[in-house]
Scaffold this active site. Sequence first.
Site, PDB file in Angstrom:
ATOM      1  N   ASP A  87      -6.688 -46.473  98.928  1.00  0.00           N
ATOM      2  CA  ASP A  87      -6.610 -47.225  97.678  1.00  0.00           C
ATOM      3  C   ASP A  87      -7.080 -46.324  96.553  1.00  0.00           C
ATOM      4  O   ASP A  87      -8.011 -45.534  96.710  1.00  0.00           O
ATOM      5  CB  ASP A  87      -7.405 -48.530  97.747  1.00  0.00           C
ATOM      6  CG  ASP A  87      -8.873 -48.334  98.058  1.00  0.00           C
ATOM      7  OD1 ASP A  87      -9.660 -48.136  97.108  1.00  0.00           O
ATOM      8  OD2 ASP A  87      -9.254 -48.394  99.241  1.00  0.00           O
ATOM      9  N   ASP A 176     -10.476 -57.949  94.897  1.00  0.00           N
ATOM     10  CA  ASP A 176     -11.651 -57.129  95.178  1.00  0.00           C
ATOM     11  C   ASP A 176     -12.876 -57.875  94.667  1.00  0.00           C
ATOM     12  O   ASP A 176     -13.119 -57.940  93.463  1.00  0.00           O
ATOM     13  CB  ASP A 176     -11.474 -55.783  94.473  1.00  0.00           C
ATOM     14  CG  ASP A 176     -12.692 -54.877  94.587  1.00  0.00           C
ATOM     15  OD1 ASP A 176     -13.689 -55.271  95.219  1.00  0.00           O
ATOM     16  OD2 ASP A 176     -12.645 -53.763  94.010  1.00  0.00           O
ATOM     17  N   GLU A 178     -16.936 -58.033  95.092  1.00  0.00           N
ATOM     18  CA  GLU A 178     -18.086 -57.311  95.610  1.00  0.00           C
ATOM     19  C   GLU A 178     -19.242 -57.419  94.627  1.00  0.00           C
ATOM     20  O   GLU A 178     -19.208 -58.219  93.700  1.00  0.00           O
ATOM     21  CB  GLU A 178     -17.712 -55.845  95.881  1.00  0.00           C
ATOM     22  CG  GLU A 178     -17.111 -55.121  94.682  1.00  0.00           C
ATOM     23  CD  GLU A 178     -16.645 -53.701  95.008  1.00  0.00           C
ATOM     24  OE1 GLU A 178     -17.529 -52.837  95.157  1.00  0.00           O
ATOM     25  OE2 GLU A 178     -15.412 -53.476  95.105  1.00  0.00           O
TER      26      GLU A 178
END
Length: 288
Positions: A87, A176, A178
């Site tokens: 990525d 994503d 986090e």
Amino acid sequence: MNTRLLPAGRGRRAAALIAAVILSVAFGAVTPADAATTTACGGNPPDSVQDATHNHTMGSQVARHLGHRCAPRPTSFGPAAVVYGMDVSSYQGNVDWQTAWNNGGRFAYIKATEGTYYQNAYFAQQYNGSYNVGMIRGAYHFATPNTTDGTTQANYFVDHGGGWSGDGRTLPGALDIEWNPSGAECYGKSAGAMVQWILDFSNTYHARTGTWPMIYTAQQWWQDCTGNGGDFTSTNPLWVARYASSAGVLPYAWEFYTIWQYADSGTFPGDQDVFNGAYDRLQALANG
């Protein structure tokens, strides 16, 4: 999660175990302790640079909290049981996709957006370039749950490169989620509110594209910020981040991972990833 991607029950667990053994042999014996002390070898910029530009890479906070890992180049690709990929974000600039392909990369995720304030200026080169050399590719969104709601960010993502098409070469978009790069770990949200934020993003993305987004996260963050709540296993594939020789304990309720981000630098540009299945299963995921 589309349960057709992996066999059910014991067969699925056995497949994951076999893949883990293959990966352990391929990557060498790197322990969790090693992961906390290994110095990254140039995959992504320093945290201070990312913070200053409000442009954070996938896994930037994983590395900050759990340690960097520079993975050695795989020495064995096993009996077609796993597929390697990467990525990238704007920090990789114009990627040499042909070299990444020649080194064994077969899929790529490209950062498209962050919050509702950032778009990757290199997105077209990275998204189209990976596709043009033959890779299966997808886009990801860096979530900021403290700035706008999940529905708003899902729409922003879809409107700026995060869509999906059933062409067999486009992976579902990825969320994503986090550690907060600039404040409270859980963005000031309760566990219940965080689960709802993720659910709103997921449902909106599905309504817009017809497919469920991948969820990228780390076990420790999921435990801290959702209270090990939110069972997304029937809809959302798991992309787990852990910089060690195995994926370890998975976030609550997921029995297996679909992608594992095993290092933040190594053979390929950006972060190093592996798909938990053979190439035809990766194609099945791309087909929705």
